[in-house]
Design an enzyme around this catalytic site. Structure first.
Site, mmCIF file in Angstrom:
data_model
loop_
_atom_site.group_PDB
_atom_site.id
_atom_site.type_symbol
_atom_site.label_atom_id
_atom_site.label_comp_id
_atom_site.label_asym_id
_atom_site.label_seq_id
_atom_site.Cartn_x
_atom_site.Cartn_y
_atom_site.Cartn_z
ATOM 1 N N ASP A 40 15.184 21.479 20.252
ATOM 2 C CA ASP A 40 15.725 21.819 18.931
ATOM 3 C C ASP A 40 17.066 22.548 19.049
ATOM 4 O OD1 ASP A 40 15.699 22.002 16.144
ATOM 5 O OD2 ASP A 40 13.634 22.724 16.059
ATOM 6 N N GLU B 115 19.320 17.945 17.354
ATOM 7 C CA GLU B 115 20.370 18.816 16.799
ATOM 8 C C GLU B 115 20.785 18.345 15.410
ATOM 9 O OE1 GLU B 115 22.801 16.335 16.421
ATOM 10 O OE2 GLU B 115 24.365 17.801 16.993
ATOM 11 N N TRP B 116 19.872 17.565 14.765
ATOM 12 C CA TRP B 116 19.960 17.215 13.337
ATOM 13 C C TRP B 116 21.219 16.401 12.980
ATOM 14 C CZ3 TRP B 116 20.144 23.094 13.227
ATOM 15 C CH2 TRP B 116 18.939 23.628 13.692
ATOM 16 N N GLY B 117 21.821 15.749 13.978
ATOM 17 C CA GLY B 117 23.004 14.925 13.695
ATOM 18 C C GLY B 117 24.263 15.734 13.474
ATOM 19 N N ASP C 33 15.816 17.987 8.465
ATOM 20 C CA ASP C 33 14.368 17.752 8.469
ATOM 21 C C ASP C 33 13.913 16.896 7.292
ATOM 22 O OD1 ASP C 33 14.462 19.416 10.594
ATOM 23 O OD2 ASP C 33 13.053 20.902 9.805
HETATM 24 C C1 GLA Z 1 13.446 22.411 13.150
HETATM 25 C C2 GLA Z 1 13.183 20.954 13.515
HETATM 26 C C3 GLA Z 1 11.830 20.544 12.963
HETATM 27 C C4 GLA Z 1 10.745 21.449 13.533
HETATM 28 C C5 GLA Z 1 11.069 22.904 13.247
HETATM 29 C C6 GLA Z 1 10.137 23.855 13.980
HETATM 30 O O1 GLA Z 1 13.568 22.570 11.771
HETATM 31 O O2 GLA Z 1 14.202 20.128 13.018
HETATM 32 O O3 GLA Z 1 11.568 19.193 13.265
HETATM 33 O O4 GLA Z 1 10.640 21.236 14.917
HETATM 34 O O5 GLA Z 1 12.398 23.232 13.625
HETATM 35 O O6 GLA Z 1 10.410 25.201 13.727
#
Ligand code: GLA
Length: 690
Positions: free
Chosen positions: A189, A226-228, A248
């Site tokens: 993450d 790293e969410w893009g 997310d």
């Molecule tokens: C981030 C990630 C999620 C999850 C949470 C856990 O938000 O993007 O997929 O793993 O952390 O805290």
């Protein structure tokens, strides 16, 4: 930017050889769906094709998108996330046939550890959740022929506010610990990253995993999360096996749709060993309908996304297991060619997405983003198949094969997806012709009064449909009569049987939605009896009152709002009904109106009797500068008024629309083109004149 397609032919050849060696050695799990639905083995026909891209890490891992489970979407850090849950999921993988369907990884998300490392700097599993440690869970999962995944962050702490330890600065030690426990998959993450360059952080962990697994000989799939934010699709192909492309997901239609739209354009970057990851599945968690979950699963599969089940399988319904276990859909996701599907067309919420398959066939999704049924159509050549007399069309949700002369089309329910696989094979004639059902217009009726509806049954096949008959059925008390022939001796290719129906809801039927079913029955040339059904939604409506009425005092036909429900006479409070505030635009407070959140659509029955819609519109004062929206009024299929983009800083703007003759008036709010943040939109003083 380095594009995945620019790799040299030599590397691709090497990779292809490695891949086939691994497949021969049994390293790649056998997946359902290599067989043509007609039973013919088509694997060889694609053997001479090159894979779309090399496995970037050249380690033979994740040659198809990873499949498994992760607890996050169902438990977050709740107490039910523990050893018994994880082992229970592993048991169900085996007993429910999910392992056989291809699911392998059972993954732990955040909150498995204690907040403090031990005296040696080692991670400590939370003894309340994992009393026997992680190694014991790994042994349990491995004994079932499954694999175990774990989670940490490329930061000083993970994302949870309790502050669990992250791996930044501890990469080699943590990787060694994971490898020693027998971990097979790491989700890494991005929280608390201290501003350290992403590429550097994720590459360090890649190297740490490589070093650790070299000692154990047990490889670890590496999932970059790293969410893009730093466009990992541009640099991570040789860093990790998959990378999150978005923030997310949550268990809602709007969240799933927004992620889908962000991930679709990234198709060129995906391939064996390096996948776009639009986040884990929400199927079964309760925030969407089963139709929407089938769309979610269909679209994730056609995008060659990782399929990580995010629901607690111990509580899953039969419908959920049916969706997650659909092997024909899974075969689309797991196709060894490894191409992500691309958008063939998208207009007004009608999407066609096609994925090239290794056997030369195409998976095709007809996806309806809108709130009304839509006919969505394409052709075999438009999705990339060679010209041919006819094709085999396999419906992957209905599990039925038919032949088509080239048209691929269906009336798709709101938020639904028809997923088919189309083959330019020689066996098409073994299947009955595809017959497409449709209706003209929308079944809206006042109780006790008759409406007319026209149905069509069209032969899309190369062969004739014989002894064709259509039937329309509805709830008890409704009269449904054919006013024109509902039978035809035969329909040739392209031929249609059109039938007009008189539909009368009983006197006193309450306003609301009712289910009707249109069915066609026919014989194939080979004598096979076929029946096909199209579910329809009819509405019993109330005629609008004569004169001018506030729309907030009238019943609507349908209402959608990006967050929270549409509110009458208050703004939109984003959460439960009734949580809004007085409608306020540019300092002026309005007693009447409708409060919505973009994107929103509201429909009212006008029955051809109304002339005018008027309102003062704008972004409610309760939100800040990010609120930008645009308002539209539609009379049936025609946009009759619009505002352009309005901001939170602007005063109310009057809007007036001529809706003369419209059956349905539709009030639409879009996000102004910049996302839906703070988009609290008001239709102040909205009135309808009839
Ligand atoms: C981030 C990630 C999620 C999850 C949470 C856990 O938000 O993007 O997929 O793993 O952390 O805290």
């Amino acid at each position: 930017m380095r594009h995945p397609y620019t790799r040299t032919r030599r590397r691709r050849l090497l990779a292809a050889l490695t891949a086939s060696f691994l497949a021969l050695a049994g390293a790649a799990p056998a997946v359902a769906g290599d067989l043509h639905p007609s039973g013919a083995d088509l694997r060889s026909s694609g053997a001479e094709r090159e894979p779309s891209a090399a496995p970037a890490l050249a380690d033979g891992l994740a040659l198809t998108p990873p499949m498994g489970f992760n607890n996050w979407n169902s438990t977050h850090c709740g107490p039910e996330f523990d050893e018994s849950m994880v082992e229970g999921i592993a048991d169900l993988f085996v007993t429910e046939g999910l392992k056989d369907a291809g699911y392998r990884y059972v993954n732990l998300d955040d909150c498995w550890a204690l907040p403090a490392r031990d005296a040696d700097g080692k991670l400590v599993p939370d003894p309340a959740r994992f009393p026997h440690g992680i190694k014991a869970v790994a042994d349990y999962v491995h004994a079932k022929g499954l694999k175990l995944g774990i989670y940490t962050s490329a930061g000083t702490k993970t994302c949870n506010s309790a502050g669990f330890p992250g791996a930044l600065g501890h990469e080699y030690s943590d990787a060694e610990q994971f490898a020693a426990w027998g971990i097979d998959y790491l989700k890494y993450d991005n929280c608390n990253n201290q501003g350290v360059d992403a590429k550097q952080r994720y590459t360090t962990m890649r190297d740490a995993l490589k070093a650790a697994t070299a000692k154990t000989g047990r490889p670890i799939v590496y999932s970059i999360c790293e969410w893009g934010q730093n466009k990992p699709w541009e640099w991570a192909a040789d860093v990790g096996h998959l990378w999150r492309t978005t923030g997310d997901i949550s268990d809602s239609w709007t969240s799933m749709l927004s992620i889908l739209k962000q991930n679709l354009p990234l198709a060129p970057y995906a391939g064996p060993g390096h996948w776009n990851d639009p986040d884990m599945l929400e199927v079964g968690n309760g925030g969407m309908t089963d139709t929407e979950y089938r769309t979610h699963f269909s679209m994730w599969s056609i995008m060659a996304s990782p399929l990580l089940i995010g629901t607690d399988l111990r509580k899953a319904s039969a419908a959920t297991l049916d969706i997650l276990g659909n092997r024909e859909v899974i075969a689309v996701d797991q196709d060894p060619l490894g191409k992500q599907g691309t958008v063939v067309s998208s207009a007004d919420g009608r999407w066609v997405v096609a994925k090239e398959m290794k056997d030369g066939s195409r998976a095709v999704a007809l996806f309806n983003e809108t709130d009304a049924p839509q006919r969505i159509a394409t052709t075999a050549t438009a999705v990339g198949l060679p010209a041919a007399d006819a094709y085999t069309l396999r419906d992957l949700w209905q599990h039925r094969s038919s032949n088509t002369a080239g048209t691929i089309s269906a009336t798709v329910p709101p938020h639904g997806t028809v997923l088919v696989r189309v083959f330019a094979d020689r066996r098409w004639a073994a299947h009955p012709p595809a017959v497409e059902l449709g209706v003209d217009g929308r079944p809206l009726a006042v109780a006790g009064r008759t409406l007319t509806l026209t149905s069509t049954a069209t032969d899309l096949g190369r062969t004739p449909a014989r002894d064709v008959s259509v039937a329309l059925t509805g709830p008890e008390g409704w009269t449904l009569r054919a006013r024109s022939p509902r039978r035809a001796a035969a329909l040739p290719t392209g031929g249609a049987l059109r039938t007009t129906w008189a539909v009368t809801p009983p006197q006193g039927a309450p306003a609301g939605s009712y289910d009707l079913t249109l069915t066609v029955r026919y014989l194939s040339p080979g004598g096979e009896r076929v029946s096909e059904a199209l579910p329809l939604t009819a509405a019993v409506v109330v005629p609008p009152p004569a004169g001018t009425s506030y729309l907030s005092d009238l019943p609507w036909l349908s209402a959608t709002s990006g967050y929270g429900p549409v509110e009458r006479d208050t703004s939109n409070g984003e959460r439960p009904a009734g949580d809004g505030h007085p409608i306020t635009l540019g300092g002026v407070v309005y007693a009447k109106g409708l409060g919505v959140h973009a994107p929103s659509a509201l429909e009212y029955y006008a029955g051809g009797a109304c002339t005018k819609v008027t309102a003062d519109v704008g972004v409610d004062d309760e939100k800040g500068a990010k609120g930008t929206v645009a308002f539209e009024v539609w009379a049936d299929g025609t946009k009759v008024a619009s505002t352009g983009v309005l901001t939170n800083a602007m005063p109310a703007q009057p809007i007036a629309a001529d809706v003369t003759g419209a059956q349905v008036v539709r009030l639409v709010v879009t996000d102004g083109g910049d996302g839906t943040d703070s988009d609290h939109a008001d239709w102040a003083n909205a009135r309808l004149t009839c």
